[in-house]
Design an enzyme around this catalytic site. Structure first.
Site, PDB file in Angstrom:
ATOM      1  N   ASP A 187       0.868  -1.169   0.000  1.00 44.99           N
ATOM      2  CA  ASP A 187       0.000   0.000   0.000  1.00 44.99           C
ATOM      3  C   ASP A 187       0.908   1.224   0.000  1.00 44.99           C
ATOM      4  O   ASP A 187       1.718   1.396   0.906  1.00 44.99           O
ATOM      5  CB  ASP A 187      -0.889  -0.023   1.251  1.00 44.99           C
ATOM      6  CG  ASP A 187      -1.840   1.164   1.299  1.00 44.99           C
ATOM      7  OD1 ASP A 187      -2.952   1.026   0.786  1.00 44.99           O
ATOM      8  OD2 ASP A 187      -1.442   2.224   1.829  1.00 44.99           O
ATOM      9  N   GLU A 202      -1.111  -1.307  -5.880  1.00 45.07           N
ATOM     10  CA  GLU A 202      -2.294  -0.617  -6.388  1.00 45.07           C
ATOM     11  C   GLU A 202      -1.984   0.044  -7.720  1.00 45.07           C
ATOM     12  O   GLU A 202      -0.912   0.617  -7.890  1.00 45.07           O
ATOM     13  CB  GLU A 202      -2.722   0.476  -5.408  1.00 45.07           C
ATOM     14  CG  GLU A 202      -3.609   0.004  -4.295  1.00 45.07           C
ATOM     15  CD  GLU A 202      -3.907   1.149  -3.352  1.00 45.07           C
ATOM     16  OE1 GLU A 202      -5.081   1.460  -3.167  1.00 45.07           O
ATOM     17  OE2 GLU A 202      -2.953   1.739  -2.831  1.00 45.07           O
ATOM     18  N   ASP A 206      -3.240   1.252   6.711  1.00 39.69           N
ATOM     19  CA  ASP A 206      -2.353   0.971   5.579  1.00 39.69           C
ATOM     20  C   ASP A 206      -2.062  -0.525   5.463  1.00 39.69           C
ATOM     21  O   ASP A 206      -1.970  -1.058   4.362  1.00 39.69           O
ATOM     22  CB  ASP A 206      -1.026   1.738   5.732  1.00 39.69           C
ATOM     23  CG  ASP A 206      -1.236   3.243   5.626  1.00 39.69           C
ATOM     24  OD1 ASP A 206      -2.206   3.648   4.943  1.00 39.69           O
ATOM     25  OD2 ASP A 206      -0.453   4.000   6.224  1.00 39.69           O
TER      26      ASP A 206
END
Ligand SMILES: [Zn+2]
Length: 406
Positions: A184, A268, A364
């Protein structure tokens, strides 16, 4: 598999070569700008006019014959053609929505020129033959492996560099590591991993920001183009280059460690370009929180998320691993324990607390766990042969050619 790798060295040109390189870079910039202006004019007259490399390449000899631009003859023709290729690439990136519309090049901003062929490398004597420049010495810091594909000469902070792009055949590596991890990306923590560990932000920019501001103020007080102004400007550029070096170094260390320790890395699929755009807003709808957002964007760009992802991608390919990019929807709102999705799960920026089952953790870390889960699911799909929707954002470096561009 084919491995593409670039090696960069500082050149040690003599006075004449230095002057010639400046002129060649200037000629390439001139050709790029002239071609861009020509294309813009053509488009204004006829909006169906497509960009044509061939049409522009055919105009090059005409420009060389014109009395006002005859000096173009002194530069290597192949480098001038490469400048047109760069413009073609800039147009392609624009139409593929990867980049903004091509802009005119300014003097002193990434001055460079490229040779697609005709260079000879003499590593033993630390010199390289460049067409129309002759043998140029360079600081030989490491051995070049593979065959030379093309060579780029560039200037930064008054120094000249050569980047040698090579290609070689290597055996398809087997990953040493067997684990998978989710990442993340964030501002307060540069990267948080699904196993709970994290990397501090580099904040190289913040460290140097005060020095940079001071240098910029000093520069603004000087008379433009005076000798003192030039000195002040060189100082500003030196700080910029120091920031860049520190960041590159940090990103390389991080991406190397991760790619050596894991066979599969999920990340991501953030569209950094869109994020930095939305801050300014359009004239019709002024962006809200412009200040806050531009602060965020500055951090994103400062931390080099895109560069980090690019490095992970090729380093994993080199070590036989995979990088999987997953769409970021709901990764911050899904409970990894009971799959309940809600905005309320994310009470604060840093804390995740599921309103359904009561699961609690750092927000996170939860994001990283979810990224890993989505990545796992997508990887399983791909392996079993299911057809992936092209817009899904799953990305695997299986083109065979791993790239490294410093
Ligand atoms: Zn839950």
């Amino acid at each position: 598999m084919k491995r593409l790798q670039a090696y960069k060295y500082e050149l040690r040109p003599n006075g004449q070569q230095r002057r010639d390189m400046r002129r060649f870079a200037g000629s390439c910039r001139f050709v790029f700008n002239k071609a861009l202006a020509w294309q813009k004019q053509r488009y204004a007259a006829d909006s169906t006019a497509k960009f044509s490399y061939t049409a522009l390449a055919n105009m090059l000899p005409l420009w060389k014959r014109e009395p006002t631009t005859q000096w173009l003859k002194a530069a290597p023709s192949q480098s001038l053609q490469q400048a047109l290729k760069d413009l073609e690439r800039a147009y392609q990136n624009f139409f593929a929505k990867r980049a903004d519309f091509p802009r005119f090049k300014k003097k002193g901003h990434s001055d460079s020129f490229r040779y697609p062929q005709g260079c000879k490398l003499d590593q033993e004597n630390s010199r390289i033959f460049l067409p129309k420049l002759g043998w140029v010495r360079y600081r030989n810091s490491r051995e070049v492996l593979g065959t030379v594909k093309n060579v780029t000469v560039s200037q930064s902070c008054g120094k000249w560099f050569v980047s040698i792009q090579t290609e070689r055949e290597v055996e398809q590596p087997l990953p040493q590591a067997t684990t998978a991890i989710g990442i993340d990306m964030g501002i307060t923590r540069f990267a948080t991993f699904s196993d709970g560990s994290y990397l501090e932000p580099l904040a190289s920019f913040k460290q140097h920001e005060a020095a940079l501001r001071k240098a910029q103020q000093a520069m603004s007080r000087k008379t433009k183009f005076s000798n003192n102004w030039k000195k002040a400007k060189a100082r500003v550029q030196r700080i910029h280059s120091r920031i860049g070096n520190a960041r590159r170094d940090y990103l390389h260390k991080c991406s190397t460690t991760i790619s050596q320790n894991h066979a599969m890395v999920c990340i991501e699929d953030l569209q950094v370009r869109n994020m930095s755009k939305s801050a300014a807003g359009t004239t019709a709808a002024q962006g809200r929180n412009v200040r806050a957002k531009s602060g965020l964007n500055k951090s994103i760009l400062d931390q080099g998320w895109f560069e980090f992802r690019r490095q992970l991608d090729y380093k994993l390919a080199w070590s036989g691993g995979y990088l999987i990019a997953v769409p970021p929807q709901y990764t911050s709102q899904t409970c990894p324990c009971c799959d309940y999705i809600s905005k309320d799960n994310r009470q604060t920026q840093s804390r995740f607390a599921c309103v359904e089952c009561g699961f609690e953790d750092n927000a996170d870390v939860v994001g990283a766990i979810n990224v890993l889960r989505v990545g796992h699911a997508r990887f399983a799909c791909e392996v079993s042969g299911a057809v992936m929707p092209p817009a899904a954002g799953t990305h695997r470096s299986d083109s065979g050619a791993a790239q490294c561009l410093h």
